[in-house]
Design an enzyme around this catalytic site. Sequence first.
Site, PDB file in Angstrom:
ATOM      1  N   GLU A   1       0.663 -20.928 -11.898  1.00  0.00           N
ATOM      2  CA  GLU A   1      -0.226 -20.129 -11.040  1.00  0.00           C
ATOM      3  C   GLU A   1      -0.937 -21.003 -10.021  1.00  0.00           C
ATOM      4  O   GLU A   1      -1.097 -20.617  -8.861  1.00  0.00           O
ATOM      5  CB  GLU A   1      -1.283 -19.406 -11.884  1.00  0.00           C
ATOM      6  CG  GLU A   1      -0.754 -18.308 -12.761  1.00  0.00           C
ATOM      7  CD  GLU A   1      -0.338 -17.080 -11.983  1.00  0.00           C
ATOM      8  OE1 GLU A   1      -0.509 -17.061 -10.758  1.00  0.00           O
ATOM      9  OE2 GLU A   1       0.163 -16.150 -12.610  1.00  0.00           O
TER      10      GLU A   1
ATOM     11  N   ASP B   1      11.223 -14.103 -13.902  1.00  0.00           N
ATOM     12  CA  ASP B   1      11.577 -13.741 -12.520  1.00  0.00           C
ATOM     13  C   ASP B   1      11.700 -14.847 -11.474  1.00  0.00           C
ATOM     14  O   ASP B   1      12.779 -15.098 -10.931  1.00  0.00           O
ATOM     15  CB  ASP B   1      10.599 -12.668 -12.033  1.00  0.00           C
ATOM     16  CG  ASP B   1       9.172 -12.904 -12.546  1.00  0.00           C
ATOM     17  OD1 ASP B   1       8.841 -14.059 -12.823  1.00  0.00           O
ATOM     18  OD2 ASP B   1       8.419 -11.930 -12.673  1.00  0.00           O
TER      19      ASP B   1
ATOM     20  N   GLU C   1       4.157  -0.071 -14.015  1.00  0.00           N
ATOM     21  CA  GLU C   1       4.443  -1.454 -14.406  1.00  0.00           C
ATOM     22  C   GLU C   1       5.742  -1.562 -15.228  1.00  0.00           C
ATOM     23  O   GLU C   1       6.587  -2.398 -14.935  1.00  0.00           O
ATOM     24  CB  GLU C   1       3.243  -1.973 -15.217  1.00  0.00           C
ATOM     25  CG  GLU C   1       3.305  -3.418 -15.625  1.00  0.00           C
ATOM     26  CD  GLU C   1       2.969  -4.388 -14.509  1.00  0.00           C
ATOM     27  OE1 GLU C   1       2.691  -3.956 -13.376  1.00  0.00           O
ATOM     28  OE2 GLU C   1       3.005  -5.596 -14.759  1.00  0.00           O
TER      29      GLU C   1
ATOM     30  N   GLU D   1       6.200  -6.559  -5.458  1.00  0.00           N
ATOM     31  CA  GLU D   1       7.654  -6.778  -5.554  1.00  0.00           C
ATOM     32  C   GLU D   1       8.498  -5.734  -4.822  1.00  0.00           C
ATOM     33  O   GLU D   1       9.532  -6.065  -4.239  1.00  0.00           O
ATOM     34  CB  GLU D   1       8.088  -6.859  -7.021  1.00  0.00           C
ATOM     35  CG  GLU D   1       7.548  -8.069  -7.765  1.00  0.00           C
ATOM     36  CD  GLU D   1       6.086  -7.920  -8.156  1.00  0.00           C
ATOM     37  OE1 GLU D   1       5.612  -6.774  -8.292  1.00  0.00           O
ATOM     38  OE2 GLU D   1       5.406  -8.955  -8.307  1.00  0.00           O
TER      39      GLU D   1
END
Length: 621
Positions: free
Chosen positions: A202, A341, A459, A522
């Site tokens: 992150e 991902d 989600e 996304e």
Amino acid sequence: MFTKRYRIVALVLTLCVFFLINRQLQASSSSRSRLILDDPLGTEEEKPQQHPRPANNNNNNNNNHNKNNGEPFNWANVPQRYPISSTIPIPKTNPKSIPTIQHRFREESDEARRVRIARLEAVKSNFTHAWGGYKQHAWLKDEVAPLSGKAYSAFGGWAATLVDSLDTLWIMGLRDEFEEAVEAVNYIDFTHCSLKTINVFETTIRYLGGLLGAYDISGAKYPSLLNKATELGQMLYAAFDTPNRMPITRWDVKDAMVGEGQEEAGDTALVAELGSLTLEFTRLTQLTGDPKYFDAVQRVMDVFAEQQSKTKLPGLWPIAVNAKTLNFGAYGGFTIGGMVDSLYEYLPKQYLLLGGGSQQYRKMYQDALVAMKRNIFFRPMTKGGEDILLPGDVDSNGQTHVSLLETKPRAQHLSCFSGGMVGLAAKAFNTPTDMDTAAKLVEGCLWAYESSNMGFMPEIMHTVRCDDRDDCSWDEAEWLRQVDEAYSSTSAASSAIEKAKIHNLSPGVTKIDDPKYGLRPEAIESIFLLYRLTGNPALPHRAWAIFQNTIKYTITDIGHAELQDCTDTRMEKMDRMESFWLAETLKYFYLMFEEPGVVSLDEFVLNTEAHPLRWRGVVED
Ligand SMILES: *[C@@H]1O[C@H](CO)[C@@H](O)[C@H](O)[C@H]1NC(C)=O
């Protein structure tokens, strides 16, 4: 959080690994590997600052509080416990070897331009609305809470929203705001952390990516941004100081500053956190000339390359791996969604950033794509019979033949990045038939948005998977049978039709596992990429509809808020606006309506936080 039906063979192992993963995940979220947090927010209820300003007035010592014989603490001076004996050089680039990426757009009509500019302005005004809320309530903190106006520091307390927003400010032409924010970056102190452990991934994608993206997009005219990025890079490099040079993904910075703490990489590392650090570290080497950053991530990716054929589903890497022993073959859970991902996303992007200088990333991507087409992508059964794809999950015990594994039709919003990835790679690697797959994946997420009752893809949800991709006609009874099964224990309703109604399931959706809409990027990310790659003129209109709907449900007085349940209009908004809303979601909506030369994909790759890193100069036609 995962489907209830495990294969018996994998049960014991799966539960063990999940237990470990869950334990690891409790304290933090991750971006592409973002999960829901239990106790996410180092909540600081600061008094709102009426006049946004750098923190110099009340923090005179901020930059130097970590005195070390009178000198400010400098990560560059911390000796490595496990130094490398040789450095892997960054390959020589050959960007001309890469085909043109973007579609050649024709000139637009006056009317089309008028419509486009109006939409552009609407996105921009929503950005300045949320940016204003951040400035007023949470300046130099990580996040503003969009309902209460509280300030949160869930990402180390280094002004995550500010750093994440820098390049968006530039792209939107907000130059005064940009310069004020660049000035404020000088007051960020990476030697002082609001958390016990930081998430290295992150920190890399948001902060390092944010600083480098702002530096690149503004034409390298703000050297303080690169200096700050280097300062952070020096720090993050210390996380790689382990016997096998695999990074510690959840890292105690304070311990590391005094040469203490964890010495080895973890035995349960999430692959997204281990394997998607390449773009930012590579760019830092390219810009500073210091080879150590590229060396650090290349060592990690060499392990991924070596292990790719040794997993329980060759071609793909499982969700979690042992970074200490370098055994990637123990766990049998596979997905391209959360926790994984960006590992895949970064393969073609790293190829571009290296200017085609290494074929390793092409091969890794293409081997993975074969397995994705076979075991991950599935065709959901829809009422309209649309020929579309969604990415699902798959378990493998390593024994069952890969062609016999069953794809679980569990669709995650996080997986919606895949259409853009496949499309970008189709251009980069000149495999035009893959653009078909990309378009079907984008259509899959568009279907999820457009067919839902409130216009959002939640989600996580389940759909009906067609075994035969060429024969997938609507079978209402089968859909209802699966709805009934999915809610067999949880719903008191008698009939499947009633269950579908109660749970707001649109036709084809069998279960909503997590009804949240998290302001995530996304879907629009992939719509944007597909538009720039193909020029499909319907995409901007569909993106505009999604934008208007998203704003309608999420806007607050301060910014925009996540939705606890995007299938239920009675459900309240949540008090959270993650920095990626400004960094990614609004940037992609904006770029959707910008001229194609702005952040051209022939010049920039966007990291997984949508920060543009330059890989090729302006293309001469
Ligand atoms: C936000 O976008 C909507 C369109 O969806 C627009 O009507 C509105 O003016 C924009 N700006 C703000 C601050 O709401």
